[in-house]
Design a protein around this motif. Sequence first.
Motif, PDB file in Angstrom:
ATOM      1  N   ASP A  41       0.789  -1.418  -0.004  1.00  0.00           N
ATOM      2  CA  ASP A  41      -0.037   0.041   0.085  1.00  0.00           C
ATOM      3  C   ASP A  41       0.891   1.213  -0.158  1.00  0.00           C
ATOM      4  O   ASP A  41       1.704   1.152   0.673  1.00  0.00           O
ATOM      5  N   ILE A  42       0.335   2.109  -0.781  1.00  0.00           N
ATOM      6  CA  ILE A  42       1.000   3.768  -0.726  1.00  0.00           C
ATOM      7  C   ILE A  42      -0.154   4.475  -0.444  1.00  0.00           C
ATOM      8  O   ILE A  42      -1.416   4.596  -1.024  1.00  0.00           O
ATOM      9  N   VAL A  43       0.028   5.356   0.602  1.00  0.00           N
ATOM     10  CA  VAL A  43      -0.829   6.336   0.699  1.00  0.00           C
ATOM     11  C   VAL A  43      -0.159   7.945   0.401  1.00  0.00           C
ATOM     12  O   VAL A  43       0.896   8.267   0.787  1.00  0.00           O
TER      13      VAL A  43
ATOM     14  N   THR B 295      -4.264  13.871 -18.183  1.00  0.00           N
ATOM     15  CA  THR B 295      -5.696  13.225 -17.910  1.00  0.00           C
ATOM     16  C   THR B 295      -5.565  12.410 -16.776  1.00  0.00           C
ATOM     17  O   THR B 295      -5.570  12.977 -15.790  1.00  0.00           O
ATOM     18  N   ALA B 296      -5.188  11.049 -16.905  1.00  0.00           N
ATOM     19  CA  ALA B 296      -5.233  10.171 -15.692  1.00  0.00           C
ATOM     20  C   ALA B 296      -3.960   9.909 -15.207  1.00  0.00           C
ATOM     21  O   ALA B 296      -3.851   9.581 -13.956  1.00  0.00           O
ATOM     22  N   GLN B 297      -2.945   9.614 -16.157  1.00  0.00           N
ATOM     23  CA  GLN B 297      -1.498   9.211 -15.729  1.00  0.00           C
ATOM     24  C   GLN B 297      -0.882  10.041 -14.797  1.00  0.00           C
ATOM     25  O   GLN B 297      -0.844  10.991 -14.768  1.00  0.00           O
ATOM     26  N   PHE B 298      -0.261   9.561 -13.731  1.00  0.00           N
ATOM     27  CA  PHE B 298       0.346  10.307 -12.833  1.00  0.00           C
ATOM     28  C   PHE B 298       1.963   9.672 -12.554  1.00  0.00           C
ATOM     29  O   PHE B 298       2.126   8.415 -13.057  1.00  0.00           O
ATOM     30  N   PHE B 299       2.620  10.082 -12.021  1.00  0.00           N
ATOM     31  CA  PHE B 299       4.008   9.359 -11.644  1.00  0.00           C
ATOM     32  C   PHE B 299       4.610   9.827 -10.211  1.00  0.00           C
ATOM     33  O   PHE B 299       3.759  11.096  -9.799  1.00  0.00           O
ATOM     34  N   ILE B 300       5.350   9.152  -9.526  1.00  0.00           N
ATOM     35  CA  ILE B 300       5.635   9.467  -8.031  1.00  0.00           C
ATOM     36  C   ILE B 300       7.246   9.434  -8.435  1.00  0.00           C
ATOM     37  O   ILE B 300       7.976   8.558  -8.909  1.00  0.00           O
ATOM     38  N   ASN B 301       7.806  10.538  -7.875  1.00  0.00           N
ATOM     39  CA  ASN B 301       9.279  10.815  -8.081  1.00  0.00           C
ATOM     40  C   ASN B 301       9.978   9.813  -6.991  1.00  0.00           C
ATOM     41  O   ASN B 301       9.734   9.955  -5.736  1.00  0.00           O
ATOM     42  N   VAL B 302      10.922   9.250  -7.499  1.00  0.00           N
ATOM     43  CA  VAL B 302      11.787   8.212  -6.388  1.00  0.00           C
ATOM     44  C   VAL B 302      13.039   9.085  -6.200  1.00  0.00           C
ATOM     45  O   VAL B 302      14.051   8.430  -5.600  1.00  0.00           O
ATOM     46  N   ALA B 303      13.301  10.283  -6.944  1.00  0.00           N
ATOM     47  CA  ALA B 303      14.435  11.221  -6.712  1.00  0.00           C
ATOM     48  C   ALA B 303      14.105  12.449  -6.824  1.00  0.00           C
ATOM     49  O   ALA B 303      12.892  12.790  -7.250  1.00  0.00           O
ATOM     50  N   ASP B 304      15.003  13.255  -6.305  1.00  0.00           N
ATOM     51  CA  ASP B 304      14.427  14.723  -6.516  1.00  0.00           C
ATOM     52  C   ASP B 304      14.750  15.146  -7.803  1.00  0.00           C
ATOM     53  O   ASP B 304      15.872  15.028  -8.529  1.00  0.00           O
TER      54      ASP B 304
ATOM     55  N   MET C 232       6.476   4.622   1.319  1.00  0.00           N
ATOM     56  CA  MET C 232       7.570   4.770   0.373  1.00  0.00           C
ATOM     57  C   MET C 232       8.551   3.609   0.161  1.00  0.00           C
ATOM     58  O   MET C 232       9.248   3.693  -0.806  1.00  0.00           O
ATOM     59  N   ASP C 233       8.579   2.821   1.181  1.00  0.00           N
ATOM     60  CA  ASP C 233       9.369   1.566   0.929  1.00  0.00           C
ATOM     61  C   ASP C 233       8.540   0.677  -0.156  1.00  0.00           C
ATOM     62  O   ASP C 233       9.489   0.215  -0.961  1.00  0.00           O
ATOM     63  N   VAL C 234       7.323   0.817  -0.510  1.00  0.00           N
ATOM     64  CA  VAL C 234       6.812   0.171  -1.490  1.00  0.00           C
ATOM     65  C   VAL C 234       7.166   0.702  -2.850  1.00  0.00           C
ATOM     66  O   VAL C 234       7.596   0.049  -3.895  1.00  0.00           O
ATOM     67  N   VAL C 235       7.224   2.268  -2.729  1.00  0.00           N
ATOM     68  CA  VAL C 235       7.719   2.842  -4.143  1.00  0.00           C
ATOM     69  C   VAL C 235       9.074   2.430  -4.559  1.00  0.00           C
ATOM     70  O   VAL C 235       9.517   2.195  -5.623  1.00  0.00           O
ATOM     71  N   ASP C 236       9.946   2.159  -3.329  1.00  0.00           N
ATOM     72  CA  ASP C 236      11.216   1.832  -3.537  1.00  0.00           C
ATOM     73  C   ASP C 236      11.377   0.544  -4.067  1.00  0.00           C
ATOM     74  O   ASP C 236      12.527   0.181  -4.872  1.00  0.00           O
ATOM     75  N   ARG C 237      10.605  -0.521  -3.538  1.00  0.00           N
ATOM     76  CA  ARG C 237      10.449  -1.681  -4.155  1.00  0.00           C
ATOM     77  C   ARG C 237      10.149  -1.787  -5.492  1.00  0.00           C
ATOM     78  O   ARG C 237      10.696  -2.477  -6.389  1.00  0.00           O
ATOM     79  N   ILE C 238       9.047  -1.030  -5.987  1.00  0.00           N
ATOM     80  CA  ILE C 238       8.815  -0.633  -7.425  1.00  0.00           C
ATOM     81  C   ILE C 238       9.798  -0.171  -7.999  1.00  0.00           C
ATOM     82  O   ILE C 238      10.147  -0.836  -9.248  1.00  0.00           O
ATOM     83  N   ARG C 239      10.314   0.913  -7.793  1.00  0.00           N
ATOM     84  CA  ARG C 239      11.355   1.330  -8.535  1.00  0.00           C
ATOM     85  C   ARG C 239      12.692   0.457  -8.925  1.00  0.00           C
ATOM     86  O   ARG C 239      13.478   0.795  -9.819  1.00  0.00           O
ATOM     87  N   ALA C 240      12.951  -0.455  -8.162  1.00  0.00           N
ATOM     88  CA  ALA C 240      13.944  -1.571  -8.381  1.00  0.00           C
ATOM     89  C   ALA C 240      13.528  -2.745  -9.246  1.00  0.00           C
ATOM     90  O   ALA C 240      14.579  -3.472  -9.396  1.00  0.00           O
ATOM     91  N   VAL C 241      12.289  -2.975  -9.478  1.00  0.00           N
ATOM     92  CA  VAL C 241      12.045  -4.046 -10.321  1.00  0.00           C
ATOM     93  C   VAL C 241      12.696  -4.223 -11.628  1.00  0.00           C
ATOM     94  O   VAL C 241      12.981  -3.105 -12.373  1.00  0.00           O
TER      95      VAL C 241
END
Length: 186
Positions: free
Chosen positions: A37-39, A122-131, A152-161
Amino acid sequence: MNALLRPLLAAGLVLASLTAPSFAWAQKVRMATSAGDIVIELDAAKAPGTVANFLGYVRSGHYDGTVFHRVIDGFMIQGGGMDARLREKPTKAPIKLEAGNGLSNVRGTLAMARTSNPDSATAQFFINVADNPRLDSFGGGYAVFGRVIEGMDVVDRIRAVPTQAQGMHQNVPITPITINKTSVEK
């Protein structure tokens, strides 16, 4: 009604800020993903149109079953528009760009993805994993409208796949990372 406000109301002197709730960093959205989960906390005070657009997609269930289709470690993870077969879901009309609102594309922030046309999100978004402050003004800017407050640990797992090219798409996770459900929280 409060007796102190009655005379001010009659005189037309009550400011909207006294009667309207403050929405800055108040609305939260939970993304239940296949990676966890990401909040996200949204800032409607700085990006009102973008937040309203995003919440409309959340409430309609648009994001449920979409994937993070573009993952670039050291940059960002992008999702919200395609299913696991990379078929784009229908969207509403594009919104006006709200970049330059005082929020910066830094690690953990949520921003709208768009084409080279600044008013095309429109609908697509992104989460920055770095500045990524260059995105604040690049090509008109990318509108930040929220920040990750949990997961953010979930985001970091996703960024590393591991990723691969798939058809015309680059940086696609080999194993799909699905947004199972999004919901608005208080």
